[in-house]
Design a protein around this motif. Structure first.
Motif, PDB file in Angstrom:
ATOM      1  N   GLU A  63       0.833  -1.203   0.000  1.00 33.06           N
ATOM      2  CA  GLU A  63       0.000   0.000   0.000  1.00 33.06           C
ATOM      3  C   GLU A  63       0.869   1.254   0.000  1.00 33.06           C
ATOM      4  N   GLN A  64       1.824   1.296   0.938  1.00 32.67           N
ATOM      5  CA  GLN A  64       2.719   2.443   1.026  1.00 32.67           C
ATOM      6  C   GLN A  64       3.578   2.587  -0.233  1.00 32.67           C
ATOM      7  N   ALA A  65       3.975   1.458  -0.787  1.00 24.52           N
ATOM      8  CA  ALA A  65       4.810   1.489  -1.981  1.00 24.52           C
ATOM      9  C   ALA A  65       4.075   2.186  -3.120  1.00 24.52           C
ATOM     10  N   GLU A  66       2.800   1.915  -3.209  1.00 21.11           N
ATOM     11  CA  GLU A  66       2.041   2.547  -4.290  1.00 21.11           C
ATOM     12  C   GLU A  66       1.943   4.049  -4.078  1.00 21.11           C
ATOM     13  N   VAL A  67       1.840   4.465  -2.813  1.00 21.94           N
ATOM     14  CA  VAL A  67       1.830   5.899  -2.521  1.00 21.94           C
ATOM     15  C   VAL A  67       3.157   6.529  -2.924  1.00 21.94           C
TER      16      VAL A  67
ATOM     17  N   LEU B  25       5.287   5.418  -5.021  1.00 24.13           N
ATOM     18  CA  LEU B  25       5.385   5.336  -6.474  1.00 24.13           C
ATOM     19  C   LEU B  25       4.674   6.517  -7.120  1.00 24.13           C
ATOM     20  N   ARG B  26       3.493   6.799  -6.620  1.00 23.25           N
ATOM     21  CA  ARG B  26       2.686   7.873  -7.176  1.00 23.25           C
ATOM     22  C   ARG B  26       3.353   9.222  -6.969  1.00 23.25           C
ATOM     23  N   GLU B  27       4.061   9.357  -5.853  1.00 25.63           N
ATOM     24  CA  GLU B  27       4.660  10.650  -5.520  1.00 25.63           C
ATOM     25  C   GLU B  27       6.032  10.856  -6.155  1.00 25.63           C
ATOM     26  N   GLY B  28       6.838   9.802  -6.139  1.00 24.91           N
ATOM     27  CA  GLY B  28       8.213   9.991  -6.582  1.00 24.91           C
ATOM     28  C   GLY B  28       8.643   9.160  -7.772  1.00 24.91           C
ATOM     29  N   GLY B  29       7.691   8.466  -8.376  1.00 23.13           N
ATOM     30  CA  GLY B  29       8.069   7.634  -9.510  1.00 23.13           C
ATOM     31  C   GLY B  29       8.807   6.381  -9.078  1.00 23.13           C
ATOM     32  N   VAL B  30       9.223   5.606 -10.048  1.00 21.07           N
ATOM     33  CA  VAL B  30       9.884   4.337  -9.757  1.00 21.07           C
ATOM     34  C   VAL B  30      11.206   4.580  -9.043  1.00 21.07           C
TER      35      VAL B  30
ATOM     36  N   LEU C 142       3.720  -4.974  -7.502  1.00 26.98           N
ATOM     37  CA  LEU C 142       2.962  -3.771  -7.816  1.00 26.98           C
ATOM     38  C   LEU C 142       2.394  -3.841  -9.229  1.00 26.98           C
ATOM     39  N   ALA C 143       3.194  -4.345 -10.142  1.00 25.21           N
ATOM     40  CA  ALA C 143       2.730  -4.473 -11.528  1.00 25.21           C
ATOM     41  C   ALA C 143       1.561  -5.452 -11.614  1.00 25.21           C
ATOM     42  N   GLU C 144       1.701  -6.555 -10.925  1.00 27.71           N
ATOM     43  CA  GLU C 144       0.628  -7.550 -10.932  1.00 27.71           C
ATOM     44  C   GLU C 144      -0.660  -6.953 -10.370  1.00 27.71           C
TER      45      GLU C 144
END
Lengths: 197, 197
Positions: free
Chosen positions: A17-21, A23-28, A61-63
Motif C-alpha cells: 500500500e505504502q509502496a504505491e503511494v 510510487l505515485r509521488e516519486g516515480g519508480v 505492484l505491476a501484478e
DNA sequence: CTATTTTCTAGACACTGCCTAGCTTGAACG
DNA sequence: CGTTCAAGCTAGGCAGTGTCTAGAAAATAG
C-alpha cells in the motif's frame, strides 16, 4: 508509548500500500525499500521476508496494477449497453486507469517484465482475456479476424494512453482520440464478423 | 603505457556512445555514471562536466533516440512510392526502431520527461512534424481530420511497439498488426481528406 | 605572457540494495 | 502442556551509487 509488537502481522499488505503511494509521488526511482521500511516502522531488513528483491516488490505492484485495470475494465463492461458503445466504455476505462496510475503503468509495461512465466505475465493475460469477453461470445475458436481485431484494439488503447501520459497530447485530445479509434476500428472489415455473429 | 592526456577531448561523445551500449545491455537500471567513467578511463567525477545529473544523461540519450527515430522515418519516407504504401513503410520503420532500441524507447516515453520545455520534448515534436510530412502537403492549415488522423496513426504505432517490446505479441504478429492498423486507418473516413486533396 | 574558464581529479558524504547472523514470536506437533 | 520449528523481524556490515566540494591541469582568451 506502546511498543509495536515484534510481529507486524500484515507487513506485506502495508508495504504494498505504502509502496504505491511512494510510487505515485516519486516515480519508480523514488521508491526505496529502506524508506518504505522506515515509514512502516520496521527495520530496513524486514521487507526482505516478503519481497526477496526490490524487483519482486515492483513485480507485485505491476501484478496488482494489472488486476485493478482488469477490474476497472470489467466494471465498465458490466454497465454496458448496445454493442458499439461497449468498446468506447472499455477504452475510456483503460485510458482513465493509465492516466490515474501512470507510474504503475510504467511498471506494468516495462521491458524488464519479459519472462513469459511469472505472475506478472499471467495477470496481463487475464486482462487480455477480459478484452476478449468484451467482444462477446466467440463464434469459432481460433477466429483470426477476431484476434487481429483484439490486438488492434489493445494497441490503440495502449498507444493512446502513452501519448497522454507522456504529455504529447492533452487529456481532452485523448478523449477525442479514443472515440475516433473505436469508431474507426468498429467501421473496419475486421469488425464485421463481430457485428454479425 | 602512455598515460592518457588530462583532457580527454571529446568525453561527452564517448560517454553518450558507451552509455547507449550499457543501456542496451543492462537496461536503464544498469546504467551507472561511475561505471561509465571507468570504461572511459576517467575519474568518477568527470562526467559531471558534461552531464550535471544522471537524468541529464538520460535526457540526452532520449533526445538522441528521437532524432534517430526521426531519421529512420525520414529515410523510409524517402524511398516511398504510392500513397497508401507510405504509411505502411513509416509504421514498419517506427516499430523496427522500437524493437531494436527498446531500452532507449523506454527513456523516450518515460513519464519523467514531462516538462513541455526542454530539448527532449523538442526532439519529440520534430518527430511528430515528420509524421505530418508523411501525410503529404496540408490542404488547409488547422485541418481537424488531418490532425486526428495523425494522432490515431501515432497511437497505433506506439501501441503496437509497446505490445511487441513487452512480449505480449510476437514480432510476426506485430507485423500483421501494423498492416492491419494502416489498412484500417486508411480505410476510415478520417483518411478521405488525405486521399482526395 | 597572463588571466580566465573549462575540464578533470580526488576525497567525502549520505544513501541504497543486498547479505548474514541471531533474536523473538506464533504455530505445529508429540 | 511443553518442546520444536519455521516464519518474521532486528542489527550490523559491505559494496556500490549519485552528488557535492576543493583544487589541479590544461585550453583559451586578452
Amino acid at each position: 508509548m506502546t511498543p509495536r509488537p515484534f510481529h507486524h502481522g500484515n507487513l506485506r499488505a502495508v508495504l504494498l500500500e505504502q509502496a504505491e503511494v511512494m510510487l505515485r509521488e516519486g516515480g519508480v526511482d523514488g521508491l526505496s525499500l529502506r524508506e518504505l521500511a522506515r515509514q512502516a516502522g520496521v527495520s530496513h531488513g524486514a521487507p526482505r521476508s516478503h519481497f526477496i528483491d526490490r524487483q519482486a516488490l515492483l513485480d507485485a505492484l505491476a501484478e496488482q496494477g494489472f488486476d485493478r485495470l482488469t477490474d476497472q475494465v470489467r466494471s465498465a463492461l458490466a454497465g454496458a449497453g448496445p454493442f458499439p458503445e461497449r468498446f468506447r466504455l472499455v477504452a475510456h476505462a483503460y485510458v482513465d486507469f493509465a492516466v490515474d496510475n501512470a507510474a504503475v503503468m510504467e511498471l506494468m509495461f516495462a521491458t524488464k517484465m519479459n519472462d513469459a512465466a511469472g505472475p506478472v505475465h499471467a495477470a496481463a493475460t487475464r486482462l487480455f482475456q477480459t478484452l476478449d469477453e468484451a467482444m462477446g461470445p466467440s463464434a469459432a475458436p481460433g477466429d483470426g479476424d477476431r484476434d487481429r481485431f483484439k490486438l488492434l484494439f489493445a494497441a490503440m488503447m495502449q498507444g493512446t494512453a502513452t501519448l497522454i501520459t507522456t504529455h504529447r497530447v492533452t487529456r481532452s485530445q485523448g478523449n477525442v482520440l479514443i472515440d475516433d479509434a473505436t469508431g474507426v476500428l468498429l467501421g473496419s472489415h475486421l469488425a464485421t464478423s463481430l457485428l454479425q455473429p
